[in-house]
Motif scaffolding. Sequence first.
Motif, PDB file in Angstrom:
ATOM      1  N   THR A  46      45.296  30.062  43.275  1.00 35.06           N
ATOM      2  CA  THR A  46      45.087  28.815  43.998  1.00 35.06           C
ATOM      3  C   THR A  46      44.353  27.813  43.121  1.00 35.06           C
ATOM      4  OG1 THR A  46      44.979  30.014  46.093  1.00 35.06           O
ATOM      5  CG2 THR A  46      44.025  27.807  46.064  1.00 35.06           C
ATOM      6  N   VAL A  47      44.784  26.542  43.190  1.00 35.55           N
ATOM      7  CA  VAL A  47      44.109  25.451  42.491  1.00 35.55           C
ATOM      8  C   VAL A  47      43.811  24.350  43.491  1.00 35.55           C
ATOM      9  CG1 VAL A  47      45.174  25.928  40.256  1.00 35.55           C
ATOM     10  CG2 VAL A  47      46.264  24.327  41.817  1.00 35.55           C
ATOM     11  N   GLU A  48      42.790  23.553  43.191  1.00 33.25           N
ATOM     12  CA  GLU A  48      42.454  22.411  44.031  1.00 33.25           C
ATOM     13  C   GLU A  48      42.857  21.143  43.321  1.00 33.25           C
ATOM     14  OE1 GLU A  48      38.634  22.142  45.836  1.00 33.25           O
ATOM     15  OE2 GLU A  48      38.579  24.276  46.311  1.00 33.25           O
ATOM     16  N   LEU A  49      43.473  20.263  44.097  1.00 33.37           N
ATOM     17  CA  LEU A  49      43.987  19.021  43.550  1.00 33.37           C
ATOM     18  C   LEU A  49      43.942  17.961  44.638  1.00 33.37           C
ATOM     19  CD1 LEU A  49      45.471  17.776  41.066  1.00 33.37           C
ATOM     20  CD2 LEU A  49      47.576  18.708  41.984  1.00 33.37           C
ATOM     21  N   ALA A  50      43.204  16.896  44.418  1.00 30.71           N
ATOM     22  CA  ALA A  50      43.125  15.762  45.347  1.00 30.71           C
ATOM     23  C   ALA A  50      42.699  16.167  46.756  1.00 30.71           C
ATOM     24  CB  ALA A  50      44.441  15.004  45.385  1.00 30.71           C
ATOM     25  N   GLY A  51      41.767  17.094  46.866  1.00 34.69           N
ATOM     26  CA  GLY A  51      41.266  17.501  48.169  1.00 34.69           C
ATOM     27  C   GLY A  51      42.130  18.516  48.896  1.00 34.69           C
ATOM     28  N   TYR A  52      43.080  19.110  48.193  1.00 32.61           N
ATOM     29  CA  TYR A  52      43.949  20.126  48.783  1.00 32.61           C
ATOM     30  C   TYR A  52      44.026  21.327  47.858  1.00 32.61           C
ATOM     31  CZ  TYR A  52      45.555  16.856  52.309  1.00 32.61           C
ATOM     32  OH  TYR A  52      45.594  15.992  53.371  1.00 32.61           O
ATOM     33  N   SER A  53      44.210  22.500  48.460  1.00 32.91           N
ATOM     34  CA  SER A  53      44.432  23.696  47.652  1.00 32.91           C
ATOM     35  C   SER A  53      45.932  23.979  47.632  1.00 32.91           C
ATOM     36  CB  SER A  53      43.670  24.893  48.216  1.00 32.91           C
ATOM     37  OG  SER A  53      44.165  25.235  49.488  1.00 32.91           O
ATOM     38  N   PHE A  54      46.427  24.406  46.475  1.00 34.58           N
ATOM     39  CA  PHE A  54      47.848  24.693  46.278  1.00 34.58           C
ATOM     40  C   PHE A  54      47.990  26.129  45.799  1.00 34.58           C
ATOM     41  CE2 PHE A  54      47.478  20.174  45.944  1.00 34.58           C
ATOM     42  CZ  PHE A  54      48.683  19.651  46.381  1.00 34.58           C
ATOM     43  N   THR A  55      48.883  26.888  46.447  1.00 35.93           N
ATOM     44  CA  THR A  55      49.170  28.263  46.038  1.00 35.93           C
ATOM     45  C   THR A  55      50.670  28.477  46.079  1.00 35.93           C
ATOM     46  OG1 THR A  55      47.103  28.966  47.101  1.00 35.93           O
ATOM     47  CG2 THR A  55      48.659  30.699  46.468  1.00 35.93           C
ATOM     48  N   LEU A  56      51.261  28.785  44.927  1.00 30.40           N
ATOM     49  CA  LEU A  56      52.679  29.137  44.888  1.00 30.40           C
ATOM     50  C   LEU A  56      52.789  30.579  45.357  1.00 30.40           C
ATOM     51  CD1 LEU A  56      55.631  28.498  44.101  1.00 30.40           C
ATOM     52  CD2 LEU A  56      55.076  29.363  41.833  1.00 30.40           C
ATOM     53  N   THR A  57      53.418  30.790  46.527  1.00 31.37           N
ATOM     54  CA  THR A  57      53.457  32.129  47.119  1.00 31.37           C
ATOM     55  C   THR A  57      54.776  32.856  46.889  1.00 31.37           C
ATOM     56  OG1 THR A  57      54.174  31.213  49.242  1.00 31.37           O
ATOM     57  CG2 THR A  57      51.795  31.537  48.917  1.00 31.37           C
ATOM     58  N   LYS A  58      55.882  32.120  46.773  1.00 34.41           N
ATOM     59  CA  LYS A  58      57.193  32.755  46.613  1.00 34.41           C
ATOM     60  C   LYS A  58      58.060  31.898  45.706  1.00 34.41           C
ATOM     61  CE  LYS A  58      57.236  34.419  51.375  1.00 34.41           C
ATOM     62  NZ  LYS A  58      57.882  34.323  52.671  1.00 34.41           N
ATOM     63  N   SER A  59      58.943  32.568  44.982  1.00 34.04           N
ATOM     64  CA  SER A  59      59.971  31.858  44.223  1.00 34.04           C
ATOM     65  C   SER A  59      61.151  32.800  44.025  1.00 34.04           C
ATOM     66  CB  SER A  59      59.434  31.379  42.880  1.00 34.04           C
ATOM     67  OG  SER A  59      59.065  32.468  42.066  1.00 34.04           O
ATOM     68  N   ALA A  60      62.344  32.224  43.955  1.00 35.85           N
ATOM     69  CA  ALA A  60      63.541  33.043  43.778  1.00 35.85           C
ATOM     70  C   ALA A  60      64.669  32.189  43.225  1.00 35.85           C
ATOM     71  CB  ALA A  60      63.968  33.668  45.103  1.00 35.85           C
ATOM     72  N   GLU A  61      65.618  32.874  42.582  1.00 31.53           N
ATOM     73  CA  GLU A  61      66.837  32.228  42.082  1.00 31.53           C
ATOM     74  C   GLU A  61      68.011  32.738  42.901  1.00 31.53           C
ATOM     75  OE1 GLU A  61      69.186  31.575  37.889  1.00 31.53           O
ATOM     76  OE2 GLU A  61      68.163  33.485  38.192  1.00 31.53           O
ATOM     77  N   PHE A  62      68.907  31.818  43.276  1.00 34.95           N
ATOM     78  CA  PHE A  62      70.115  32.158  44.013  1.00 34.95           C
ATOM     79  C   PHE A  62      71.301  31.714  43.163  1.00 34.95           C
ATOM     80  CE2 PHE A  62      66.655  31.195  46.887  1.00 34.95           C
ATOM     81  CZ  PHE A  62      66.576  32.352  47.641  1.00 34.95           C
ATOM     82  N   VAL A  63      71.981  32.670  42.550  1.00 36.15           N
ATOM     83  CA  VAL A  63      73.080  32.386  41.631  1.00 36.15           C
ATOM     84  C   VAL A  63      74.307  31.926  42.413  1.00 36.15           C
ATOM     85  CG1 VAL A  63      74.568  33.368  39.837  1.00 36.15           C
ATOM     86  CG2 VAL A  63      72.173  34.052  39.983  1.00 36.15           C
ATOM     87  N   GLY A  64      74.970  30.896  41.911  1.00 33.60           N
ATOM     88  CA  GLY A  64      76.138  30.333  42.587  1.00 33.60           C
ATOM     89  C   GLY A  64      77.353  31.229  42.552  1.00 33.60           C
ATOM     90  N   THR A  65      78.032  31.306  43.709  1.00 34.32           N
ATOM     91  CA  THR A  65      79.287  32.068  43.803  1.00 34.32           C
ATOM     92  C   THR A  65      80.460  31.168  44.150  1.00 34.32           C
ATOM     93  OG1 THR A  65      78.839  32.590  46.130  1.00 34.32           O
ATOM     94  CG2 THR A  65      78.099  34.198  44.480  1.00 34.32           C
ATOM     95  N   GLY A  66      80.253  29.860  44.115  1.00 33.33           N
ATOM     96  CA  GLY A  66      81.333  28.915  44.385  1.00 33.33           C
ATOM     97  C   GLY A  66      81.410  28.510  45.837  1.00 33.33           C
ATOM     98  N   THR A  67      82.513  27.856  46.170  1.00 33.31           N
ATOM     99  CA  THR A  67      82.712  27.382  47.537  1.00 33.31           C
ATOM    100  C   THR A  67      83.865  28.137  48.179  1.00 33.31           C
ATOM    101  OG1 THR A  67      84.182  25.634  46.767  1.00 33.31           O
ATOM    102  CG2 THR A  67      81.860  25.064  46.999  1.00 33.31           C
ATOM    103  N   GLY A  68      83.872  28.140  49.485  1.00 37.53           N
ATOM    104  CA  GLY A  68      84.935  28.825  50.218  1.00 37.53           C
ATOM    105  C   GLY A  68      84.379  29.978  51.029  1.00 37.53           C
ATOM    106  N   ALA A  69      85.274  30.718  51.647  1.00 33.91           N
ATOM    107  CA  ALA A  69      84.879  31.830  52.507  1.00 33.91           C
ATOM    108  C   ALA A  69      84.160  32.910  51.700  1.00 33.91           C
ATOM    109  CB  ALA A  69      86.107  32.427  53.191  1.00 33.91           C
ATOM    110  N   GLY A  70      83.057  33.401  52.228  1.00 32.55           N
ATOM    111  CA  GLY A  70      82.306  34.482  51.596  1.00 32.55           C
ATOM    112  C   GLY A  70      81.494  34.070  50.377  1.00 32.55           C
ATOM    113  N   THR A  71      81.257  32.782  50.216  1.00 33.09           N
ATOM    114  CA  THR A  71      80.465  32.298  49.070  1.00 33.09           C
ATOM    115  C   THR A  71      79.227  31.581  49.583  1.00 33.09           C
ATOM    116  OG1 THR A  71      81.632  30.189  48.974  1.00 33.09           O
ATOM    117  CG2 THR A  71      82.564  32.008  47.690  1.00 33.09           C
ATOM    118  N   ASN A  72      78.372  31.163  48.656  1.00 37.81           N
ATOM    119  CA  ASN A  72      77.124  30.496  49.063  1.00 37.81           C
ATOM    120  C   ASN A  72      77.139  28.981  48.825  1.00 37.81           C
ATOM    121  OD1 ASN A  72      76.841  30.353  46.269  1.00 37.81           O
ATOM    122  ND2 ASN A  72      75.104  31.759  46.187  1.00 37.81           N
ATOM    123  N   ASN A  73      78.287  28.407  48.478  1.00 35.84           N
ATOM    124  CA  ASN A  73      78.446  26.962  48.254  1.00 35.84           C
ATOM    125  C   ASN A  73      77.622  26.422  47.088  1.00 35.84           C
ATOM    126  OD1 ASN A  73      80.461  26.465  50.080  1.00 35.84           O
ATOM    127  ND2 ASN A  73      79.073  25.902  51.729  1.00 35.84           N
TER     128      ASN A  73
END
Length: 176
Positions: A46-73
């Motif tokens: 956690t860091v403090e910046l401009a009177g607020y605390s910031f904490t990066l709690t989650k991150s993830a990558e979602f690889v593209g599978t294209g468009t159409g049925a059964g894909t993630n667009n």
Amino acid sequence: MSWLKRNLVALVVIVAAVPLLAFVLVGYPMLERAKPPIQTVKQGDTVELAGYSFTLTKSAEFVGTGTGAGTNNIPVGSSLVGAVIEVAPTAGAATDGTCDTELTSRDGGTDRTWRTVSSPSDFDYAVGDDRTTICLFEGEAFELETVFLTPAGAYDHATVDVTVKSETYRFELVHE
């Protein structure tokens, strides 16, 4: 016609160009050096910046599978990178304002920057129910969910930069 009249335009251009050139060569580099350095923070810290605390709690990558049925667009060869940042006012110091987030990478010696996606739903990405995609300080705690469209694999070397006013913190992403 006198020499001064014939050369007046050239003299005016020189008088205007010399201070501008001096600023570009001397002033601008001095302004760049005067900026506060970007500080790196590990995901979960956690860091403090401009009177607020910031904490990066989650991150993830979602690889593209294209468009159409059964894909993630998400286009093939691209990925969505999502990050959740908890933002909370600190005791008595919170002010109104905004913050800016961007995904950055310095892989291979080249600086790259990606701005947030304005409509993650275009890629079938659902932002959490109690989360927002806009960083707006109103004195209340919130979870900021930022989403970036990048080339596939950019996540491996990327960081999320959070900037308030002229101060920036660079959050390292956890790669699982």
